[in-house]
Design a protein around this motif. Structure first.
Motif, PDB file in Angstrom:
ATOM      1  N   ARG A   1     -10.700   0.167   3.342  1.00  0.00           N
ATOM      2  CA  ARG A   1     -10.530   1.082   4.472  1.00  0.00           C
ATOM      3  C   ARG A   1      -9.233   0.731   5.194  1.00  0.00           C
ATOM      4  O   ARG A   1      -8.888  -0.447   5.363  1.00  0.00           O
ATOM      5  CB  ARG A   1     -11.693   0.951   5.453  1.00  0.00           C
ATOM      6  N   ILE A   2      -8.496   1.744   5.601  1.00  0.00           N
ATOM      7  CA  ILE A   2      -7.257   1.496   6.336  1.00  0.00           C
ATOM      8  C   ILE A   2      -7.555   0.720   7.619  1.00  0.00           C
ATOM      9  O   ILE A   2      -6.804  -0.175   8.011  1.00  0.00           O
ATOM     10  CB  ILE A   2      -6.537   2.832   6.646  1.00  0.00           C
ATOM     11  N   SER A   3      -8.661   1.014   8.222  1.00  0.00           N
ATOM     12  CA  SER A   3      -9.053   0.317   9.456  1.00  0.00           C
ATOM     13  C   SER A   3      -9.344  -1.151   9.226  1.00  0.00           C
ATOM     14  O   SER A   3      -9.360  -1.959  10.165  1.00  0.00           O
ATOM     15  CB  SER A   3     -10.265   0.999  10.088  1.00  0.00           C
ATOM     16  N   ALA A   4      -9.588  -1.530   7.945  1.00  0.00           N
ATOM     17  CA  ALA A   4      -9.915  -2.921   7.629  1.00  0.00           C
ATOM     18  C   ALA A   4      -8.746  -3.643   6.969  1.00  0.00           C
ATOM     19  O   ALA A   4      -8.888  -4.778   6.492  1.00  0.00           O
ATOM     20  CB  ALA A   4     -11.127  -2.977   6.703  1.00  0.00           C
ATOM     21  N   LEU A   5      -7.567  -3.016   6.917  1.00  0.00           N
ATOM     22  CA  LEU A   5      -6.414  -3.624   6.263  1.00  0.00           C
ATOM     23  C   LEU A   5      -6.066  -5.003   6.834  1.00  0.00           C
ATOM     24  O   LEU A   5      -5.795  -5.950   6.098  1.00  0.00           O
ATOM     25  CB  LEU A   5      -5.194  -2.711   6.402  1.00  0.00           C
ATOM     26  N   SER A   6      -6.087  -5.118   8.145  1.00  0.00           N
ATOM     27  CA  SER A   6      -5.720  -6.366   8.793  1.00  0.00           C
ATOM     28  C   SER A   6      -6.618  -7.521   8.337  1.00  0.00           C
ATOM     29  O   SER A   6      -6.132  -8.583   7.912  1.00  0.00           O
ATOM     30  CB  SER A   6      -5.808  -6.223  10.312  1.00  0.00           C
ATOM     31  N   SER A   7      -7.944  -7.297   8.375  1.00  0.00           N
ATOM     32  CA  SER A   7      -8.880  -8.364   7.974  1.00  0.00           C
ATOM     33  C   SER A   7      -8.784  -8.660   6.480  1.00  0.00           C
ATOM     34  O   SER A   7      -8.902  -9.818   6.055  1.00  0.00           O
ATOM     35  CB  SER A   7     -10.315  -7.978   8.345  1.00  0.00           C
TER      36      SER A   7
ATOM     37  N   VAL B   1       0.855  -1.188   0.000  1.00  0.00           N
ATOM     38  CA  VAL B   1       0.000   0.000   0.000  1.00  0.00           C
ATOM     39  C   VAL B   1       0.885   1.229   0.000  1.00  0.00           C
ATOM     40  O   VAL B   1       2.000   1.217   0.536  1.00  0.00           O
ATOM     41  CB  VAL B   1      -0.950   0.051   1.222  1.00  0.00           C
ATOM     42  N   VAL B   2       0.404   2.289  -0.634  1.00  0.00           N
ATOM     43  CA  VAL B   2       1.105   3.578  -0.649  1.00  0.00           C
ATOM     44  C   VAL B   2       0.267   4.571   0.144  1.00  0.00           C
ATOM     45  O   VAL B   2      -0.929   4.736  -0.115  1.00  0.00           O
ATOM     46  CB  VAL B   2       1.312   4.089  -2.087  1.00  0.00           C
ATOM     47  N   ILE B   3       0.890   5.204   1.124  1.00  0.00           N
ATOM     48  CA  ILE B   3       0.200   6.157   1.991  1.00  0.00           C
ATOM     49  C   ILE B   3       0.643   7.580   1.640  1.00  0.00           C
ATOM     50  O   ILE B   3       1.808   7.946   1.813  1.00  0.00           O
ATOM     51  CB  ILE B   3       0.509   5.883   3.484  1.00  0.00           C
ATOM     52  N   GLY B   4      -0.294   8.382   1.102  1.00  0.00           N
ATOM     53  CA  GLY B   4      -0.059   9.805   0.861  1.00  0.00           C
ATOM     54  C   GLY B   4      -1.071  10.625   1.643  1.00  0.00           C
ATOM     55  O   GLY B   4      -1.854  10.085   2.438  1.00  0.00           O
ATOM     56  N   SER B   5      -1.116  11.927   1.402  1.00  0.00           N
ATOM     57  CA  SER B   5      -2.053  12.782   2.137  1.00  0.00           C
ATOM     58  C   SER B   5      -3.495  12.425   1.825  1.00  0.00           C
ATOM     59  O   SER B   5      -4.363  12.481   2.710  1.00  0.00           O
ATOM     60  CB  SER B   5      -1.779  14.255   1.799  1.00  0.00           C
ATOM     61  N   ASP B   6      -3.790  12.034   0.580  1.00  0.00           N
ATOM     62  CA  ASP B   6      -5.158  11.650   0.222  1.00  0.00           C
ATOM     63  C   ASP B   6      -5.606  10.435   1.022  1.00  0.00           C
ATOM     64  O   ASP B   6      -6.749  10.371   1.504  1.00  0.00           O
ATOM     65  CB  ASP B   6      -5.246  11.336  -1.278  1.00  0.00           C
ATOM     66  N   GLU B   7      -4.726   9.468   1.162  1.00  0.00           N
ATOM     67  CA  GLU B   7      -5.073   8.249   1.899  1.00  0.00           C
ATOM     68  C   GLU B   7      -5.278   8.552   3.389  1.00  0.00           C
ATOM     69  O   GLU B   7      -6.204   8.029   4.020  1.00  0.00           O
ATOM     70  CB  GLU B   7      -3.965   7.186   1.725  1.00  0.00           C
TER      71      GLU B   7
ATOM     72  N   ASN C   1      -8.958   5.677   3.175  1.00  0.00           N
ATOM     73  CA  ASN C   1      -8.960   4.580   2.209  1.00  0.00           C
ATOM     74  C   ASN C   1      -7.570   4.412   1.596  1.00  0.00           C
ATOM     75  O   ASN C   1      -6.796   5.374   1.502  1.00  0.00           O
ATOM     76  CB  ASN C   1      -9.960   4.841   1.082  1.00  0.00           C
ATOM     77  N   VAL C   2      -7.283   3.183   1.159  1.00  0.00           N
ATOM     78  CA  VAL C   2      -5.984   2.910   0.561  1.00  0.00           C
ATOM     79  C   VAL C   2      -6.152   1.856  -0.526  1.00  0.00           C
ATOM     80  O   VAL C   2      -7.057   1.012  -0.450  1.00  0.00           O
ATOM     81  CB  VAL C   2      -4.984   2.444   1.642  1.00  0.00           C
ATOM     82  N   ALA C   3      -5.296   1.899  -1.538  1.00  0.00           N
ATOM     83  CA  ALA C   3      -5.312   0.895  -2.606  1.00  0.00           C
ATOM     84  C   ALA C   3      -4.415  -0.270  -2.201  1.00  0.00           C
ATOM     85  O   ALA C   3      -3.191  -0.114  -2.079  1.00  0.00           O
ATOM     86  CB  ALA C   3      -4.846   1.501  -3.916  1.00  0.00           C
ATOM     87  N   LEU C   4      -5.011  -1.438  -1.968  1.00  0.00           N
ATOM     88  CA  LEU C   4      -4.275  -2.644  -1.577  1.00  0.00           C
ATOM     89  C   LEU C   4      -3.862  -3.373  -2.859  1.00  0.00           C
ATOM     90  O   LEU C   4      -4.693  -3.925  -3.579  1.00  0.00           O
ATOM     91  CB  LEU C   4      -5.148  -3.536  -0.702  1.00  0.00           C
ATOM     92  N   LYS C   5      -2.550  -3.375  -3.146  1.00  0.00           N
ATOM     93  CA  LYS C   5      -2.054  -3.949  -4.394  1.00  0.00           C
ATOM     94  C   LYS C   5      -1.576  -5.376  -4.188  1.00  0.00           C
ATOM     95  O   LYS C   5      -0.779  -5.647  -3.284  1.00  0.00           O
ATOM     96  CB  LYS C   5      -0.912  -3.104  -4.952  1.00  0.00           C
ATOM     97  N   ASN C   6      -2.072  -6.287  -5.023  1.00  0.00           N
ATOM     98  CA  ASN C   6      -1.580  -7.655  -5.035  1.00  0.00           C
ATOM     99  C   ASN C   6      -0.270  -7.670  -5.829  1.00  0.00           C
ATOM    100  O   ASN C   6      -0.250  -7.407  -7.022  1.00  0.00           O
ATOM    101  CB  ASN C   6      -2.613  -8.582  -5.688  1.00  0.00           C
ATOM    102  N   MET C   7       0.832  -7.981  -5.173  1.00  0.00           N
ATOM    103  CA  MET C   7       2.143  -7.874  -5.808  1.00  0.00           C
ATOM    104  C   MET C   7       2.376  -8.950  -6.865  1.00  0.00           C
ATOM    105  O   MET C   7       3.244  -8.788  -7.723  1.00  0.00           O
ATOM    106  CB  MET C   7       3.246  -7.945  -4.746  1.00  0.00           C
ATOM    107  N   LYS C   8       1.614 -10.013  -6.809  1.00  0.00           N
ATOM    108  CA  LYS C   8       1.781 -11.087  -7.802  1.00  0.00           C
ATOM    109  C   LYS C   8       1.001 -10.790  -9.078  1.00  0.00           C
ATOM    110  O   LYS C   8       1.512 -10.952 -10.187  1.00  0.00           O
ATOM    111  CB  LYS C   8       1.354 -12.426  -7.206  1.00  0.00           C
ATOM    112  N   THR C   9      -0.250 -10.334  -8.917  1.00  0.00           N
ATOM    113  CA  THR C   9      -1.110 -10.105 -10.087  1.00  0.00           C
ATOM    114  C   THR C   9      -1.071  -8.675 -10.582  1.00  0.00           C
ATOM    115  O   THR C   9      -1.421  -8.382 -11.725  1.00  0.00           O
ATOM    116  CB  THR C   9      -2.558 -10.482  -9.763  1.00  0.00           C
ATOM    117  N   GLY C  10      -0.685  -7.740  -9.696  1.00  0.00           N
ATOM    118  CA  GLY C  10      -0.670  -6.330 -10.052  1.00  0.00           C
ATOM    119  C   GLY C  10      -2.012  -5.636  -9.882  1.00  0.00           C
ATOM    120  O   GLY C  10      -2.122  -4.418 -10.057  1.00  0.00           O
ATOM    121  N   SER C  11      -3.050  -6.379  -9.539  1.00  0.00           N
ATOM    122  CA  SER C  11      -4.377  -5.793  -9.355  1.00  0.00           C
ATOM    123  C   SER C  11      -4.469  -5.064  -8.017  1.00  0.00           C
ATOM    124  O   SER C  11      -3.763  -5.401  -7.061  1.00  0.00           O
ATOM    125  CB  SER C  11      -5.452  -6.878  -9.419  1.00  0.00           C
ATOM    126  N   SER C  12      -5.350  -4.050  -7.962  1.00  0.00           N
ATOM    127  CA  SER C  12      -5.523  -3.263  -6.743  1.00  0.00           C
ATOM    128  C   SER C  12      -6.985  -3.248  -6.319  1.00  0.00           C
ATOM    129  O   SER C  12      -7.896  -3.368  -7.146  1.00  0.00           O
ATOM    130  CB  SER C  12      -5.034  -1.821  -6.944  1.00  0.00           C
TER     131      SER C  12
END
Length: 419
Positions: free
Chosen positions: A408-414, A382-388, A393-404
């Motif tokens: 919610r940042i609060s839901a990242l763990s789950s 994930v990339v954290i900038g001022s918008d995030e 909210n954050v874009a969770l990127k799958n490093m294998k497939t490249g899809s995002s």
């Protein structure tokens, strides 16, 4: 100034290969755990007398290969060259033999032998071992062999074989010894070999010199002298192995390198490692506890060489991401120094929740940080900038497939755990 290097003959494991070493070791340990074996943690050095009495003074291990020194109190101390003697000492000292039998323990760690270093043969090497102490039962012999075989299958090894034999009970060995000594006395042996023969004539079956191997080709074999009880037990072990689908070959000349073995004895051999092909082995030791001053209880165990098993796995070429999963689940990148504290706090919270994650440290640009994320082997980034930070909210990127996927940042763990 002289460049400092690791001592000669020492095996070291560092990233990325260390993850394969860890995978091998933990797979071997897990096979012991699921069979009811419990951890025993032992010192890496012991009283030298333990190994002289327990391993045997006629063995190369004791006579040529031990790291022995005198401590500040004038006591002779030896770095452990094998695991069984130390386990037996601990069992006796802590009265474990007075508890429910068999005592079933596993151990793991570094061992030391002053050998000539070569591929798969190190002066510091690593083993995982088990011991089942207190009962003489062919079903336990089978269990110990099956634990090792199950571990190798869990690793995915295919090109290995199991050699087994029986070194009999005291009556079997006494009858065999008479004829063996008569045969050996007919040979033209040097004085050093004669001295070894006087202590334990079986050692000559383990002698690697070609001239000795040729001379021993017609020697009487212990398997032909087994007592009725020993022969029955050995037949039962073979029956159990066959029933379990564990292939084996009977090797009547196998004695292994330690003097304490009796009864069922075995070795696993890789077909891909050349001269240093043994990847583990063991056997029963009926008189060892009594030799160390305890009651006359039987035991059986093995030592599996983590270094050589790793080499065997690599020789079969199956170590990749599909076999050894990366440890890191999430890699977090802060766009600027302003978001660095937020990202640091987030990573700390995620770690507290059991997420294996890391952070892009330093002041790298986004391109460099993404390269770090890729090299880390993390499943997501994930990339954290001022918008995030502002949106939550954050874009969770799958490093294998490249899809995002936006989460919610609060839901990242789950989200990470569910994938």
């Amino acid at each position: 100034m002289r460049e400092l290097q690791a001592p000669k003959g020492v095996s070291e494991y560092f990233p990325p290969r260390s993850q394969y070493f860890e995978f091998v070791r933990e797979t071997l340990i897990n096979a012991a755990k699921v069979s009811g074996y419990q951890l025993i943690e032992l010192p890496v050095f012991e009283d030298t007398e333990l190994f002289k009495r327990g391993v045997g003074e006629s063995t190369d291990v004791v006579s040529k290969e031990m790291y022995t020194f005198e401590d500040r109190g004038g006591r002779s101390i030896t770095l452990r060259p094998e695991g069984t003697a130390g386990v037996m000492r601990s069992v006796l000292e802590n009265n474990l033999d007075k508890l429910t039998l068999p005592v079933k323990v596993w151990y793991s760690g570094a061992f030391f032998r002053a050998e000539r270093p070569q591929a798969g043969r190190y002066r510091q090497f690593y083993q995982v071992g088990i011991e089942a102490i207190g009962l003489n039962d062919p079903e336990i012999d089978f269990e110990v062999i099956a634990v090792a075989d199950r571990a190798f299958k869990a690793l995915g090894l295919k090109s290995y074989r199991l050699d087994i034999t029986s070194l009999g009970d005291s009556a079997s060995r006494a009858n065999h010894r008479k004829d063996l000594l008569i045969f050996l006395n007919s040979l033209d042996l040097d004085e050093a070999t004669k001295a070894r023969t006087a202590i334990n004539p079986l050692r000559l079956f383990d002698d690697k010199r070609e001239e000795i191997q040729r001379a021993m080709s017609d020697a009487p074999l212990l398997l032909d002298y087994l007592s009725t009880e020993s022969a029955t037990n050995f037949a039962r072990v073979q029956e159990l192995l066959t029933s379990a689908g564990i292939a084996f070959k009977i090797n009547p000349r196998m004695v292994r390198g330690l003097d304490y073995y009796t009864g069922t004895t075995f070795e696993f051999v890789s077909e891909n490692l050349g001269a240093q092909s043994g990847i583990g082995g063991g056997g029963r030791y009926d008189g060892l506890m009594a030799e160390l001053g305890g009651s006359d209880l039987s035991g059986i165990g093995f030592g599996l060489g983590v270094d050589r098993i790793l080499l065997a796995c690599e020789a079969e070429g199956f170590f990749d991401s599909s076999v050894v999963k990366t440890e890191l689940e999430l890699f977090v990148i802060a766009l600027t120094a302003d978001e660095k504290k937020f990202a640091t706090d987030l990573v700390n919270q995620l770690r507290n929740q059991g997420i294996k994650c890391d952070l892009a440290y330093g002041d790298r640009a986004l391109k460099g940080a993404m390269k770090s994320a890729d090299k880390s082997g993390a499943q997501f980034s994930v990339v954290i900038g001022s918008d995030e930070v502002n949106s939550g909210n954050v874009a969770l990127k799958n490093m294998k497939t490249g899809s995002s996927k936006e989460v919610r940042i609060s839901a990242l763990s789950s989200e990470v755990k569910s994938n």
